[in-house]
Design a protein around this motif. Structure first.
Motif, PDB file in Angstrom:
ATOM      1  N   LEU A  69      41.209 -12.898 144.923  1.00  0.00           N
ATOM      2  CA  LEU A  69      40.450 -14.068 145.347  1.00  0.00           C
ATOM      3  C   LEU A  69      41.299 -15.046 146.160  1.00  0.00           C
ATOM      4  N   LEU A  70      42.490 -15.354 145.667  1.00  0.00           N
ATOM      5  CA  LEU A  70      43.327 -16.346 146.346  1.00  0.00           C
ATOM      6  C   LEU A  70      43.790 -15.851 147.717  1.00  0.00           C
ATOM      7  N   GLY A  76      42.694 -24.717 151.899  1.00  0.00           N
ATOM      8  CA  GLY A  76      43.420 -24.860 150.641  1.00  0.00           C
ATOM      9  C   GLY A  76      44.230 -23.636 150.273  1.00  0.00           C
ATOM     10  N   ARG A  77      44.552 -22.817 151.274  1.00  0.00           N
ATOM     11  CA  ARG A  77      45.263 -21.555 151.006  1.00  0.00           C
ATOM     12  C   ARG A  77      46.650 -21.804 150.403  1.00  0.00           C
ATOM     13  N   ARG A  78      47.375 -22.807 150.934  1.00  0.00           N
ATOM     14  CA  ARG A  78      48.711 -23.095 150.407  1.00  0.00           C
ATOM     15  C   ARG A  78      48.624 -23.609 148.967  1.00  0.00           C
ATOM     16  N   LEU A  79      47.672 -24.517 148.716  1.00  0.00           N
ATOM     17  CA  LEU A  79      47.473 -25.000 147.349  1.00  0.00           C
ATOM     18  C   LEU A  79      47.118 -23.847 146.430  1.00  0.00           C
ATOM     19  N   THR A 140      38.419 -23.119 140.758  1.00  0.00           N
ATOM     20  CA  THR A 140      36.960 -23.191 140.823  1.00  0.00           C
ATOM     21  C   THR A 140      36.521 -24.233 141.843  1.00  0.00           C
ATOM     22  N   VAL A 141      37.182 -25.388 141.836  1.00  0.00           N
ATOM     23  CA  VAL A 141      36.861 -26.446 142.797  1.00  0.00           C
ATOM     24  C   VAL A 141      37.177 -25.976 144.219  1.00  0.00           C
ATOM     25  N   LEU A 142      38.309 -25.282 144.401  1.00  0.00           N
ATOM     26  CA  LEU A 142      38.666 -24.763 145.726  1.00  0.00           C
ATOM     27  C   LEU A 142      37.598 -23.817 146.261  1.00  0.00           C
ATOM     28  N   VAL A 143      37.091 -22.956 145.396  1.00  0.00           N
ATOM     29  CA  VAL A 143      36.050 -22.022 145.815  1.00  0.00           C
ATOM     30  C   VAL A 143      34.757 -22.782 146.121  1.00  0.00           C
ATOM     31  N   LEU A 144      34.504 -23.843 145.368  1.00  0.00           N
ATOM     32  CA  LEU A 144      33.272 -24.608 145.526  1.00  0.00           C
ATOM     33  C   LEU A 144      33.191 -25.305 146.875  1.00  0.00           C
TER      34      LEU A 144
END
Length: 327
Positions: A69-70, A76-79, A140-144
């Motif tokens: 997933l990541l 937000g890839r680096r985060l 989850t927030v990043l995906v959202l």
């Protein structure tokens, strides 16, 4: 069918630390499985290596899913990379505590002995467990906040990650509640171990199921924890199957229809998770479904099937599929 877009398509683009984490933990599972036949020490009637085997496999599967997933994130890839790296370390600490306790023939969970092994395990858990929850929540927030694929896949990811967070809350609930009267049990060498709390609710040291050791004489919060942790794999599989079926079924080509059906699957899965948690908290074993639990499961099934039928009927009435929506 495109599961995630935009995103890499090769293994080398997956999150490397989490790939290393999964490889290590799968190795722990394999070594523990072999050790079960070479080491005759037992805790509570099962090999001391059963728990490391289960933890290694379960955490390895989850880490592998996050690695995939990541590697597909856009914004937000680096985060995401740093979050995944911290998760990989925390996961190793968590499983490492279980392995360390097993190697010393003692309990990893609920062990309240004032001795070095138990104190080391408690320290590792205190460092490793909470980051697993917080990092999953942030992911989850990043995906959202971004498009990680078509709508069906996005729905599966959000539902699965949300249930994973809920399952970790259940695990914290389990580890922080007393669950049972303090007691003393023998370790693998017959030495006394002071235990505070327990996996089983109502009968913490009762008989467990084969391999899983889920209580058959009391409630057990490990059941909903396991179900919630692996929701993301099940829901992604549902999304993938719907995507494959879309080629031969006109309305399924509309990603909005597939997303609604995956949403129905999330609804049903969440209902099962909630009922299993409620069942465990009432002290009812998963092998003994009483009338209230049966009614609750029936209600979840009826609601899920009814909603799925409504989605299908609405799709059929809409006629020929329109555009699939933005990529």
């Amino acid at each position: 069918m495109t599961l995630l877009a935009p995103g890499p398509s090769t293994l080398r683009d997956w999150h490397r630390p989490l790939l290393a984490n999964a490889t290590l933990l799968f190795g722990v599972a394999v070594v523990s499985a072999v050790a079960m036949f070479l080491d005759d020490r037992q805790l509570a009637g099962e090999s001391v290596w059963v728990k490391p085997m289960k933890f290694g496999f379960a955490m390895g599967v989850y880490g592998l899913t996050l690695a995939w997933l990541l590697g597909r994130l856009g914004r937000g890839r680096r985060l995401g990379w740093w979050l995944g790296t911290f998760f990989a370390v925390a996961g190793v600490l968590d499983v490492g505590a279980v392995v360390y306790a097993a190697a010393h023939g003692t309990y990893s969970h609920f062990n309240d002995n004032p001795e070095p092994v138990a104190e080391t395990v408690r320290t590792l858990f205190s460092i490793g467990v909470m980051p697993l929850l917080l990092i999953t929540l942030v992911i989850t927030v990043l995906v959202l906040v971004q498009r990680t694929g078509d709508r069906a896949t996005s729905t599966a990811l959000l539902g699965g990650l949300g249930l994973a967070v809920a399952s970790m809350v259940v695990a914290l609930w389990l580890s922080s509640s007393s669950g049972a009267t303090p007691r003393t049990v023998p370790d693998a060498y017959g030495n006394p171990v002071a235990m505070t709390g327990g996996h089983g609710i109502g009968d913490p040291d009762g008989t467990g199921m084969f391999l899983t050791n889920w209580s058959t004489t009391g409630g057990d919060l490990r059941v909903p924890h396991f179900v919630g942790m692996h929701a993301i794999q099940v829901l992604l599989l549902v999304s993938a199957i719907l995507g494959m079926l879309a080629a031969g079924r006109g309305r399924l080509r509309d990603e909005r229809v597939r997303a609604r059906l995956v949403g129905v699957a999330v609804l049903g899965y969440t209902g099962v998770f909630a009922v299993l948690t409620w069942q465990a908290k009432r002290g009812v074993p998963v092998t003994d479904v009483d009338l209230p639990t049966l009614v609750a499961f029936a209600a979840v099934a009826l609601c899920t099937v009814g909603t799925a039928v409504a989605v299908v009927v609405a799709a059929l009435r809409a006629g020929s599929p329109g555009p699939a929506g933005p990529p």
